[in-house]
Every structure is written in structure tokens, then in C-alpha cells.
Motif scaffolding. Structure first.
Motif, PDB file in Angstrom:
ATOM      1  N   LEU A 167      56.060  34.951  41.832  1.00 57.91           N
ATOM      2  CA  LEU A 167      55.145  33.811  41.939  1.00 57.91           C
ATOM      3  C   LEU A 167      54.106  34.056  43.034  1.00 57.91           C
ATOM      4  N   VAL A 168      54.535  34.640  44.139  1.00 63.56           N
ATOM      5  CA  VAL A 168      53.593  34.950  45.219  1.00 63.56           C
ATOM      6  C   VAL A 168      52.551  35.958  44.732  1.00 63.56           C
ATOM      7  N   ALA A 169      52.992  36.986  44.009  1.00 68.62           N
ATOM      8  CA  ALA A 169      52.058  37.978  43.472  1.00 68.62           C
ATOM      9  C   ALA A 169      51.080  37.324  42.489  1.00 68.62           C
ATOM     10  N   THR A 170      51.576  36.417  41.679  1.00 69.77           N
ATOM     11  CA  THR A 170      50.719  35.714  40.721  1.00 69.77           C
ATOM     12  C   THR A 170      49.685  34.857  41.444  1.00 69.77           C
ATOM     13  N   ILE A 171      50.108  34.156  42.474  1.00 72.25           N
ATOM     14  CA  ILE A 171      49.183  33.324  43.233  1.00 72.25           C
ATOM     15  C   ILE A 171      48.129  34.178  43.934  1.00 72.25           C
ATOM     16  N   VAL A 172      48.543  35.314  44.487  1.00 75.28           N
ATOM     17  CA  VAL A 172      47.588  36.214  45.135  1.00 75.28           C
ATOM     18  C   VAL A 172      46.554  36.692  44.126  1.00 75.28           C
ATOM     19  N   PHE A 173      47.005  37.006  42.906  1.00 77.03           N
ATOM     20  CA  PHE A 173      46.059  37.442  41.880  1.00 77.03           C
ATOM     21  C   PHE A 173      45.052  36.340  41.570  1.00 77.03           C
ATOM     22  N   PHE A 174      45.531  35.112  41.371  1.00 78.17           N
ATOM     23  CA  PHE A 174      44.636  34.012  41.018  1.00 78.17           C
ATOM     24  C   PHE A 174      43.693  33.623  42.154  1.00 78.17           C
ATOM     25  N   VAL A 175      44.153  33.691  43.390  1.00 79.24           N
ATOM     26  CA  VAL A 175      43.368  33.201  44.514  1.00 79.24           C
ATOM     27  C   VAL A 175      42.452  34.276  45.096  1.00 79.24           C
ATOM     28  N   ASP A 176      42.876  35.515  45.088  1.00 77.25           N
ATOM     29  CA  ASP A 176      42.113  36.573  45.748  1.00 77.25           C
ATOM     30  C   ASP A 176      41.463  37.550  44.770  1.00 77.25           C
ATOM     31  N   VAL A 177      42.237  38.102  43.869  1.00 69.67           N
ATOM     32  CA  VAL A 177      41.740  39.191  43.022  1.00 69.67           C
ATOM     33  C   VAL A 177      40.828  38.674  41.915  1.00 69.67           C
ATOM     34  N   ARG A 178      41.241  37.653  41.212  1.00 75.44           N
ATOM     35  CA  ARG A 178      40.454  37.164  40.074  1.00 75.44           C
ATOM     36  C   ARG A 178      39.055  36.683  40.475  1.00 75.44           C
ATOM     37  N   PRO A 179      38.903  35.887  41.550  1.00 73.19           N
ATOM     38  CA  PRO A 179      37.536  35.509  41.946  1.00 73.19           C
ATOM     39  C   PRO A 179      36.678  36.712  42.329  1.00 73.19           C
ATOM     40  N   ALA A 180      37.283  37.711  42.971  1.00 70.14           N
ATOM     41  CA  ALA A 180      36.522  38.915  43.332  1.00 70.14           C
ATOM     42  C   ALA A 180      36.100  39.678  42.082  1.00 70.14           C
ATOM     43  N   LEU A 181      36.971  39.741  41.094  1.00 69.36           N
ATOM     44  CA  LEU A 181      36.620  40.420  39.838  1.00 69.36           C
ATOM     45  C   LEU A 181      35.506  39.674  39.111  1.00 69.36           C
ATOM     46  N   LYS A 182      35.572  38.352  39.107  1.00 68.84           N
ATOM     47  CA  LYS A 182      34.526  37.561  38.451  1.00 68.84           C
ATOM     48  C   LYS A 182      33.193  37.729  39.158  1.00 68.84           C
ATOM     49  N   ALA A 183      33.208  37.791  40.481  1.00 68.73           N
ATOM     50  CA  ALA A 183      31.967  37.948  41.238  1.00 68.73           C
ATOM     51  C   ALA A 183      31.332  39.310  40.984  1.00 68.73           C
ATOM     52  N   VAL A 184      32.159  40.330  40.858  1.00 69.14           N
ATOM     53  CA  VAL A 184      31.642  41.684  40.644  1.00 69.14           C
ATOM     54  C   VAL A 184      31.129  41.864  39.223  1.00 69.14           C
ATOM     55  N   SER A 185      31.863  41.324  38.260  1.00 67.37           N
ATOM     56  CA  SER A 185      31.474  41.541  36.867  1.00 67.37           C
ATOM     57  C   SER A 185      30.537  40.462  36.342  1.00 67.37           C
ATOM     58  N   GLY A 186      30.132  39.525  37.182  1.00 64.42           N
ATOM     59  CA  GLY A 186      29.181  38.505  36.753  1.00 64.42           C
ATOM     60  C   GLY A 186      29.781  37.494  35.815  1.00 64.42           C
ATOM     61  N   GLY A 187      31.066  37.245  35.901  1.00 63.38           N
ATOM     62  CA  GLY A 187      31.732  36.322  34.992  1.00 63.38           C
ATOM     63  C   GLY A 187      31.580  34.868  35.356  1.00 63.38           C
ATOM     64  N   SER A 188      30.917  34.557  36.469  1.00 62.52           N
ATOM     65  CA  SER A 188      30.803  33.165  36.867  1.00 62.52           C
ATOM     66  C   SER A 188      29.766  32.407  36.049  1.00 62.52           C
ATOM     67  N   ASN A 189      28.886  33.115  35.356  1.00 63.94           N
ATOM     68  CA  ASN A 189      27.838  32.465  34.579  1.00 63.94           C
ATOM     69  C   ASN A 189      27.885  33.022  33.155  1.00 63.94           C
ATOM     70  N   ARG A 190      28.721  32.452  32.315  1.00 64.34           N
ATOM     71  CA  ARG A 190      28.972  32.998  30.981  1.00 64.34           C
ATOM     72  C   ARG A 190      27.864  32.717  29.978  1.00 64.34           C
TER      73      ARG A 190
END
Length: 111
Positions: A71-94
Motif C-alpha cells: 500500500l505504501v508503494a502504491t501511494i508513493v506511485f500515485f503521489v510522486d511518480v504518476r504526477p511527474a510522469l504526467k508532467a513530463v509526457s504532457g498528460g495534464s492537458n488531454r
């Protein structure tokens, strides 16, 4: 009777943990490999292994301590990794709008 209610609540919590881990695993699998490098995060294979283990543990290993680690690993992915991936790949503006677009359309400066 009280124990039955407690067990049903725990069952719901464990099911929620499984669903969160599965969703995180799918999102990690769908992201591009180069986005992980550009966001300066661990490799895609690392996150797939960690989140895959979290899913398997939630399915077949009834050890609460290991499930909480997943659960901790899942939360880290959702809170830290996923927003960084969206920012890099331009996923915030679909929708392909401009950066001044709000939730209800473009901002026109009060005109």
C-alpha cells in the motif's frame, strides 16, 4: 456479531488495497519508458515489479505487514511518480487546448 462486522470492514479495506494496487500497476504499465527517465524516477521495470508484487500479495498472501508495504508503494506511485510522469509526457492537458484553458473552457480575459 461484532466480529462479523469487523471482518466485513477488513474485507472491504483489503479489496480497496487490491484495487488501488491493480490500478497503479496498469498505469505504470501504460506509461512510456522514457518518461520515467525524463522524470528522474526509477525505471519502469522497477515500478512494474514493485506494484506487481503488491497486487500478488494482496491476492494470495494474507500477511498484513506485507500488504501495508504494498500500500505504501502504491501511494508513493500515485503521489510522486504518476504526477511527474504526467508532467513530463504532457498528460495534464488531454484535449489539446491551450495552457489558459480552465475546466469549463478557455479563459478569455473577461471579454
Amino acid at each position: 456479531m461484532l466480529l462479523e462486522g469487523f471482518n466485513s470492514i477488513l474485507g472491504l479495506i483489503f479489496t480497496g488495497m487490491l484495487i488501488l494496487a491493480a490500478v497503479a500497476f496498469i498505469m505504470a504499465a501504460l506509461a512510456r519508458e522514457d518518461a520515467y527517465r525524463a522524470a528522474d524516477k526509477q525505471k519502469k521495470s522497477f515500478w512494474l515489479i514493485i506494484l506487481g508484487i503488491a497486487v500478488v500479495v494482496n491476492l494470495w498472501v494474507p500477511m498484513l505487514f506485507i500488504q501495508l508495504a504494498g500500500l505504501v508503494a502504491t501511494i508513493v506511485f500515485f503521489v510522486d511518480v504518476r504526477p511527474a510522469l504526467k508532467a513530463v509526457s504532457g498528460g495534464s492537458n488531454r484535449r489539446g487546448g491551450s495552457s489558459s484553458d480552465g475546466p469549463y473552457g478557455p479563459y478569455n480575459g473577461g471579454r
